[in-house]
Write an enzyme that holds these catalytic residues in place. Sequence first.
Site, PDB file in Angstrom:
ATOM      1  N   GLY A 134      85.358  96.871 -14.518  1.00 48.83           N
ATOM      2  CA  GLY A 134      86.232  97.868 -13.910  1.00 48.83           C
ATOM      3  C   GLY A 134      87.696  97.486 -14.063  1.00 48.83           C
ATOM      4  O   GLY A 134      88.030  96.324 -14.303  1.00 48.83           O
ATOM      5  N   CYS A 135      88.572  98.472 -13.917  1.00 44.27           N
ATOM      6  CA  CYS A 135      90.006  98.232 -14.134  1.00 44.27           C
ATOM      7  C   CYS A 135      90.605  97.342 -13.046  1.00 44.27           C
ATOM      8  O   CYS A 135      91.264  96.339 -13.348  1.00 44.27           O
ATOM      9  CB  CYS A 135      90.752  99.559 -14.232  1.00 44.27           C
ATOM     10  SG  CYS A 135      90.442 100.712 -12.875  1.00 44.27           S
ATOM     11  N   PHE A 136      90.381  97.673 -11.772  1.00 43.43           N
ATOM     12  CA  PHE A 136      90.855  96.801 -10.690  1.00 43.43           C
ATOM     13  C   PHE A 136      90.230  95.412 -10.829  1.00 43.43           C
ATOM     14  O   PHE A 136      90.901  94.392 -10.660  1.00 43.43           O
ATOM     15  CB  PHE A 136      90.471  97.381  -9.327  1.00 43.43           C
ATOM     16  CG  PHE A 136      91.568  98.159  -8.646  1.00 43.43           C
ATOM     17  CD1 PHE A 136      92.875  97.690  -8.611  1.00 43.43           C
ATOM     18  CD2 PHE A 136      91.286  99.356  -7.997  1.00 43.43           C
ATOM     19  CE1 PHE A 136      93.880  98.398  -7.961  1.00 43.43           C
ATOM     20  CE2 PHE A 136      92.280 100.081  -7.343  1.00 43.43           C
ATOM     21  CZ  PHE A 136      93.586  99.592  -7.335  1.00 43.43           C
ATOM     22  N   ALA A 137      88.932  95.386 -11.132  1.00 38.70           N
ATOM     23  CA  ALA A 137      88.228  94.108 -11.244  1.00 38.70           C
ATOM     24  C   ALA A 137      88.835  93.238 -12.329  1.00 38.70           C
ATOM     25  O   ALA A 137      88.985  92.022 -12.155  1.00 38.70           O
ATOM     26  CB  ALA A 137      86.747  94.350 -11.528  1.00 38.70           C
ATOM     27  N   CYS A 139      91.991  93.277 -13.577  1.00 42.97           N
ATOM     28  CA  CYS A 139      93.321  92.815 -13.194  1.00 42.97           C
ATOM     29  C   CYS A 139      93.247  91.715 -12.138  1.00 42.97           C
ATOM     30  O   CYS A 139      93.940  90.694 -12.241  1.00 42.97           O
ATOM     31  CB  CYS A 139      94.128  94.004 -12.671  1.00 42.97           C
ATOM     32  SG  CYS A 139      95.885  93.650 -12.398  1.00 42.97           S
TER      33      CYS A 139
END
Length: 325
Positions: A134-137, A139
């Site tokens: 995932g994107c948040f994950a 970063c």
Amino acid sequence: MIKAGIVGGAGYTAGELIRLIMNHPELTLDFVYSTSNAGNKLYKVHVDLLGDTEQEFTDTINPKVDVLFLCLGHGNSTAFLQKNIFSDTTKIIDLSNDFRLNADMVFEGKKFVYGLPEVSREEIKTANYIANPGCFATCIQFALLPLAKAKKLGNDIHINATTGATGAGVSPTETSHFPWRDNNFSVYKPFTHQHLGEIGETLDSLQESKTGELFFIPNRGNFSRGIFASVYTKFDGTLEEAKEIFTRFYADAPFVHITDAPVNMKQVVNTNKCAISLIKHGDQILIYSAIDNLLKGASGQAIQNMNLMFGFEETLGLNLKGSAF
């Protein structure tokens, strides 16, 4: 040339994948599947492709395509693969959250590998099925992976991260509607965001023990793309020691860059980069991490994984130009 297919072709991540595939020297775009847009030109939906292609969306698939990218909503990849059978030689990269957690990684005999190259590069090279992070994950993990590997995450971890409007997907919602989002800022899913599971599993596996509790506050920003994360936790060491830990961990990571200067999102938007900087305050280490949510947080990382799976140079097709002004 490697034949690539995309399923769920109308969204933001698919639009980025189309552009990346069209400009990749070893790939050709075999099909872009979208039942709602079948027969329409790709550039009618992804308007930045005007003049680049005359290819159309289709409602049929090629089951023998070399690599399949699933750009479907969360929960839909499982249903799609149950209804559509692909060749045993077709490699699959799923951009949803269907197969990211350890409990979900085996599906109908297919073992999905968590596709974070900076952690699982060698495993990805021999994998046939990838669960793209995932994107948040992505970063947030970049801010913590080196400390986990050094077994320095025994205390609570505090995370504040903000994502742009494209993180909510292409379908308009109340909180992505321009009059609501513009000149606005809000918190959503505090302490309960769905990416916490994959973050925790990766950190625990690196540290080989349970890490401190993750306290994550996700925010919506009034910009289109990018993620900026501020992460802090107790660190018994100097700033120089922390920088050495990060520099050593990312020595072979071509897209992760440690800087002494303050990080900002324009350094990474429209690229596959992650920019990181560190500050020490008392006994706390503060890490800033920034990525483009649609590239390093999604489609760029998918191409990076694909490069590894097919034995290409990891950076092939991903030397993208950012826009700092």
